[in-house]
Design a protein around this motif. Sequence first.
Motif, PDB file in Angstrom:
ATOM      1  N   LEU A 129       0.832  -1.200   0.000  1.00 62.49           N
ATOM      2  CA  LEU A 129       0.000   0.000   0.000  1.00 62.49           C
ATOM      3  C   LEU A 129       0.867   1.249   0.000  1.00 62.49           C
ATOM      4  O   LEU A 129       0.635   2.193  -0.772  1.00 62.49           O
ATOM      5  CB  LEU A 129      -0.927  -0.006   1.223  1.00 62.49           C
ATOM      6  CG  LEU A 129      -1.862   1.198   1.379  1.00 62.49           C
ATOM      7  CD1 LEU A 129      -2.833   1.277   0.217  1.00 62.49           C
ATOM      8  CD2 LEU A 129      -2.616   1.110   2.705  1.00 62.49           C
ATOM      9  N   LEU A 130       1.889   1.275   0.852  1.00 62.94           N
ATOM     10  CA  LEU A 130       2.787   2.425   0.897  1.00 62.94           C
ATOM     11  C   LEU A 130       3.556   2.572  -0.413  1.00 62.94           C
ATOM     12  O   LEU A 130       3.667   3.674  -0.973  1.00 62.94           O
ATOM     13  CB  LEU A 130       3.770   2.268   2.065  1.00 62.94           C
ATOM     14  CG  LEU A 130       4.841   3.350   2.213  1.00 62.94           C
ATOM     15  CD1 LEU A 130       4.195   4.704   2.477  1.00 62.94           C
ATOM     16  CD2 LEU A 130       5.814   2.996   3.332  1.00 62.94           C
ATOM     17  N   ASN A 131       4.077   1.473  -0.932  1.00 60.20           N
ATOM     18  CA  ASN A 131       4.851   1.531  -2.177  1.00 60.20           C
ATOM     19  C   ASN A 131       4.023   2.034  -3.343  1.00 60.20           C
ATOM     20  O   ASN A 131       4.466   2.873  -4.133  1.00 60.20           O
ATOM     21  CB  ASN A 131       5.411   0.141  -2.510  1.00 60.20           C
ATOM     22  CG  ASN A 131       6.587  -0.236  -1.642  1.00 60.20           C
ATOM     23  OD1 ASN A 131       7.140   0.593  -0.953  1.00 60.20           O
ATOM     24  ND2 ASN A 131       6.951  -1.502  -1.655  1.00 60.20           N
ATOM     25  N   VAL A 132       2.798   1.507  -3.481  1.00 61.50           N
ATOM     26  CA  VAL A 132       1.954   1.888  -4.608  1.00 61.50           C
ATOM     27  C   VAL A 132       1.585   3.366  -4.530  1.00 61.50           C
ATOM     28  O   VAL A 132       1.628   4.090  -5.527  1.00 61.50           O
ATOM     29  CB  VAL A 132       0.683   1.009  -4.660  1.00 61.50           C
ATOM     30  CG1 VAL A 132      -0.325   1.571  -5.650  1.00 61.50           C
ATOM     31  CG2 VAL A 132       1.050  -0.412  -5.055  1.00 61.50           C
ATOM     32  N   ILE A 133       1.228   3.841  -3.339  1.00 64.69           N
ATOM     33  CA  ILE A 133       0.860   5.253  -3.183  1.00 64.69           C
ATOM     34  C   ILE A 133       2.015   6.160  -3.561  1.00 64.69           C
ATOM     35  O   ILE A 133       1.853   7.132  -4.308  1.00 64.69           O
ATOM     36  CB  ILE A 133       0.377   5.525  -1.745  1.00 64.69           C
ATOM     37  CG1 ILE A 133      -1.011   4.928  -1.536  1.00 64.69           C
ATOM     38  CG2 ILE A 133       0.338   7.027  -1.461  1.00 64.69           C
ATOM     39  CD1 ILE A 133      -1.549   5.088  -0.139  1.00 64.69           C
ATOM     40  N   VAL A 134       3.212   5.864  -3.068  1.00 69.22           N
ATOM     41  CA  VAL A 134       4.374   6.718  -3.356  1.00 69.22           C
ATOM     42  C   VAL A 134       4.750   6.641  -4.830  1.00 69.22           C
ATOM     43  O   VAL A 134       5.015   7.668  -5.474  1.00 69.22           O
ATOM     44  CB  VAL A 134       5.569   6.327  -2.462  1.00 69.22           C
ATOM     45  CG1 VAL A 134       6.824   7.072  -2.889  1.00 69.22           C
ATOM     46  CG2 VAL A 134       5.261   6.643  -1.005  1.00 69.22           C
ATOM     47  N   LEU A 135       4.774   5.434  -5.394  1.00 68.32           N
ATOM     48  CA  LEU A 135       5.148   5.290  -6.805  1.00 68.32           C
ATOM     49  C   LEU A 135       4.156   5.984  -7.731  1.00 68.32           C
ATOM     50  O   LEU A 135       4.544   6.508  -8.780  1.00 68.32           O
ATOM     51  CB  LEU A 135       5.247   3.810  -7.171  1.00 68.32           C
ATOM     52  CG  LEU A 135       6.502   3.069  -6.683  1.00 68.32           C
ATOM     53  CD1 LEU A 135       6.331   1.574  -6.870  1.00 68.32           C
ATOM     54  CD2 LEU A 135       7.739   3.564  -7.399  1.00 68.32           C
ATOM     55  N   GLU A 136       2.894   5.994  -7.366  1.00 71.36           N
ATOM     56  CA  GLU A 136       1.889   6.619  -8.220  1.00 71.36           C
ATOM     57  C   GLU A 136       1.844   8.138  -8.061  1.00 71.36           C
ATOM     58  O   GLU A 136       1.609   8.856  -9.033  1.00 71.36           O
ATOM     59  CB  GLU A 136       0.510   6.027  -7.917  1.00 71.36           C
ATOM     60  CG  GLU A 136       0.337   4.598  -8.377  1.00 71.36           C
ATOM     61  CD  GLU A 136       0.222   4.496  -9.884  1.00 71.36           C
ATOM     62  OE1 GLU A 136       0.018   5.526 -10.549  1.00 71.36           O
ATOM     63  OE2 GLU A 136       0.344   3.382 -10.400  1.00 71.36           O
ATOM     64  N   LEU A 137       2.075   8.638  -6.860  1.00 70.14           N
ATOM     65  CA  LEU A 137       1.935  10.072  -6.614  1.00 70.14           C
ATOM     66  C   LEU A 137       3.216  10.849  -6.896  1.00 70.14           C
ATOM     67  O   LEU A 137       3.157  12.037  -7.225  1.00 70.14           O
ATOM     68  CB  LEU A 137       1.489  10.319  -5.171  1.00 70.14           C
ATOM     69  CG  LEU A 137       0.078   9.846  -4.798  1.00 70.14           C
ATOM     70  CD1 LEU A 137      -0.219  10.150  -3.347  1.00 70.14           C
ATOM     71  CD2 LEU A 137      -0.967  10.485  -5.699  1.00 70.14           C
ATOM     72  N   ALA A 138       4.375  10.225  -6.751  1.00 66.21           N
ATOM     73  CA  ALA A 138       5.637  10.931  -6.990  1.00 66.21           C
ATOM     74  C   ALA A 138       5.963  10.938  -8.483  1.00 66.21           C
ATOM     75  O   ALA A 138       5.795   9.924  -9.158  1.00 66.21           O
ATOM     76  CB  ALA A 138       6.773  10.262  -6.215  1.00 66.21           C
ATOM     77  N   PRO A 139       6.433  12.086  -9.020  1.00 68.94           N
ATOM     78  CA  PRO A 139       6.851  12.112 -10.427  1.00 68.94           C
ATOM     79  C   PRO A 139       8.056  11.207 -10.631  1.00 68.94           C
ATOM     80  O   PRO A 139       8.839  10.970  -9.705  1.00 68.94           O
ATOM     81  CB  PRO A 139       7.201  13.580 -10.667  1.00 68.94           C
ATOM     82  CG  PRO A 139       7.499  14.134  -9.318  1.00 68.94           C
ATOM     83  CD  PRO A 139       6.627  13.384  -8.362  1.00 68.94           C
ATOM     84  N   LEU A 140       8.223  10.711 -11.855  1.00 67.60           N
ATOM     85  CA  LEU A 140       9.255   9.718 -12.127  1.00 67.60           C
ATOM     86  C   LEU A 140      10.648  10.211 -11.750  1.00 67.60           C
ATOM     87  O   LEU A 140      11.456   9.456 -11.201  1.00 67.60           O
ATOM     88  CB  LEU A 140       9.209   9.316 -13.601  1.00 67.60           C
ATOM     89  CG  LEU A 140      10.078   8.125 -13.997  1.00 67.60           C
ATOM     90  CD1 LEU A 140       9.632   6.881 -13.259  1.00 67.60           C
ATOM     91  CD2 LEU A 140      10.036   7.892 -15.493  1.00 67.60           C
ATOM     92  N   HIS A 141      10.939  11.490 -12.028  1.00 69.25           N
ATOM     93  CA  HIS A 141      12.298  11.982 -11.771  1.00 69.25           C
ATOM     94  C   HIS A 141      12.582  12.163 -10.280  1.00 69.25           C
ATOM     95  O   HIS A 141      13.717  12.432  -9.899  1.00 69.25           O
ATOM     96  CB  HIS A 141      12.542  13.303 -12.515  1.00 69.25           C
ATOM     97  CG  HIS A 141      11.732  14.453 -11.989  1.00 69.25           C
ATOM     98  ND1 HIS A 141      10.406  14.637 -12.313  1.00 69.25           N
ATOM     99  CD2 HIS A 141      12.077  15.470 -11.157  1.00 69.25           C
ATOM    100  CE1 HIS A 141       9.959  15.730 -11.711  1.00 69.25           C
ATOM    101  NE2 HIS A 141      10.951  16.250 -11.001  1.00 69.25           N
ATOM    102  N   ARG A 142      11.554  12.012  -9.403  1.00 65.60           N
ATOM    103  CA  ARG A 142      11.768  12.097  -7.962  1.00 65.60           C
ATOM    104  C   ARG A 142      11.496  10.772  -7.261  1.00 65.60           C
ATOM    105  O   ARG A 142      11.556  10.693  -6.039  1.00 65.60           O
ATOM    106  CB  ARG A 142      10.845  13.173  -7.360  1.00 65.60           C
ATOM    107  CG  ARG A 142      11.069  14.562  -7.897  1.00 65.60           C
ATOM    108  CD  ARG A 142      12.485  15.056  -7.626  1.00 65.60           C
ATOM    109  NE  ARG A 142      12.746  15.195  -6.206  1.00 65.60           N
ATOM    110  CZ  ARG A 142      13.981  15.195  -5.696  1.00 65.60           C
ATOM    111  NH1 ARG A 142      15.040  15.027  -6.473  1.00 65.60           N
ATOM    112  NH2 ARG A 142      14.152  15.353  -4.390  1.00 65.60           N
ATOM    113  N   ARG A 143      11.194   9.732  -8.034  1.00 64.70           N
ATOM    114  CA  ARG A 143      10.822   8.473  -7.401  1.00 64.70           C
ATOM    115  C   ARG A 143      11.982   7.819  -6.651  1.00 64.70           C
ATOM    116  O   ARG A 143      11.786   7.173  -5.631  1.00 64.70           O
ATOM    117  CB  ARG A 143      10.266   7.501  -8.447  1.00 64.70           C
ATOM    118  CG  ARG A 143       8.832   7.788  -8.789  1.00 64.70           C
ATOM    119  CD  ARG A 143       8.286   6.729  -9.701  1.00 64.70           C
ATOM    120  NE  ARG A 143       6.955   7.116 -10.146  1.00 64.70           N
ATOM    121  CZ  ARG A 143       6.336   6.554 -11.156  1.00 64.70           C
ATOM    122  NH1 ARG A 143       6.926   5.596 -11.831  1.00 64.70           N
ATOM    123  NH2 ARG A 143       5.129   6.952 -11.504  1.00 64.70           N
ATOM    124  N   GLY A 144      13.182   7.959  -7.160  1.00 65.32           N
ATOM    125  CA  GLY A 144      14.330   7.370  -6.473  1.00 65.32           C
ATOM    126  C   GLY A 144      14.467   7.922  -5.070  1.00 65.32           C
ATOM    127  O   GLY A 144      14.614   7.179  -4.099  1.00 65.32           O
TER     128      GLY A 144
END
Length: 494
Positions: A129-144
């Motif tokens: 749940l935490l991973n999916v929320i962060v991966l979906e809401l954060a832009p790709l260039h800030r996901r790392g």
Amino acid sequence: MQLLFCGQGKGTMGVDKKYMPTIMVILVGTFVGSLTQTLLTSALPRIVAELEVSVGLGQWFTTIYLLVIGIMVPTTSFLIGKFSTRQLFYTCMSLFFAGSLLALFSGNFMILLMGRVLQAMGTGILFPLLNVIVLELAPLHRRGFAMGIVGLAVSFAPAIAPTLSGWLNDTYGWQSIFLLLSVFSGAILLCSVFLLKNVNREEASGTLDKTSILLSSCGFGGLLLAFTSLSDYGLVHLLVIVPLAVGILSLVFFVRRQLRIKNPLLDVRIFKNRDFAVGTALISLYYFAFLGMGIVLPIYIQSYLGRTAFVSGLTLLPGAFLMAITSPISGWMLDRLGARATLIIGSAFLTGGTLLLVMTNASTPMGVLVADYCVRCIGLGFLIMPTTTWSVDSLDLKKIPDGVAVNNTMRQVMGAIGSALMVTVMSAAIAGSDFDSPTRAGVYGVHMSFLFSAILCAAALILAVIFVRGTKKETFKKDRRRTRHGGTNGRLFV
């Protein structure tokens, strides 16, 4: 908090500030769940002695937790699409709270084991749940960087847990561990009522396939039961052969079913994506090495070096802090240097640190043991979340929940099998040694398990060098490609 909240309407994670309290509540809940993975390692010798069970049976307090998480995770892709954020989180923390209370008042092996099962059922949904929320809401260039912050919960917590449990065990007894967890989970559940918001998403269609759940449970459970029983019964025994056969056959039928049904529990077709397959294999090896060492090292320090549970926990603490520091740094490296450089550097540290542990002996100063373990933890800090982020980012946005579910399933199951196999290698080496002294035989057995872990770490390094791609240039190409196909928000979160 300044690290997460800065700028106009966005944090450094790139997430809208209105969602940050929700992320923080789930992050803290995941931290406590992740803490519980290894919270019993330092207390395990005392628990085993008080409950009068074998070490092989006692390790189930840790491995059952990882196994149940591995069983729960495949369902999360469906659950996240079917239920609201609040509904899922309330259910998870209620299960965890109930399990902590049951374990607190347990008086025998089975009741304590059931408490651990309830705890794991809640934690198994929180991770994805935490991973999916962060991966979906954060832009790709800030996901790392964003996933590096998440890494504090999933890697730092298990690393500091042995120190905390060692102090609680020596000072107040092992029951105090579950008292602390009951208080923490109850407080988080209360805070979530006021802080947690639903994240809007498109609902999933279809129903949960019960046959797939049964097959995955029998598959992963059979494998773990077989590997755990190895330490007590050896390879040629019905309690090893039968569960192993059941596990393998169940997983074969599970994969066949996922390829045939309309709404699979786990979309195994995503393994056709090369980067995802490589990343999942790597994260499995990393967790195998990470959690397996977390079981064996406290046994080594307490049982064969004669130190207390608190001292064994303190030995692991500096490495835990280094892992916490390197986790956000590794996210920064992933965003700027790409996956290849980040994972090769991390794998080199992990392999080197494990080899240094192999070269220690009973007369090695504790300071050297701490330093060797620190090198290893730096490597893990550079590996766990960057590998997850890189592998999942290789998928289409609509496949991210499936990728997270598969990734987390393999991570937890391999961590559980790794813990069981490390103890098995140690026990087999002790039984097969020619030493007259039980202490010398025990030290030899531990070092054989260290060597086994070092071989796996070296294999991960070779795998990263040969197969991992991912540069800063490739990341920006992927970002532009996804932007052309509808931006960074995908099917689940809008």
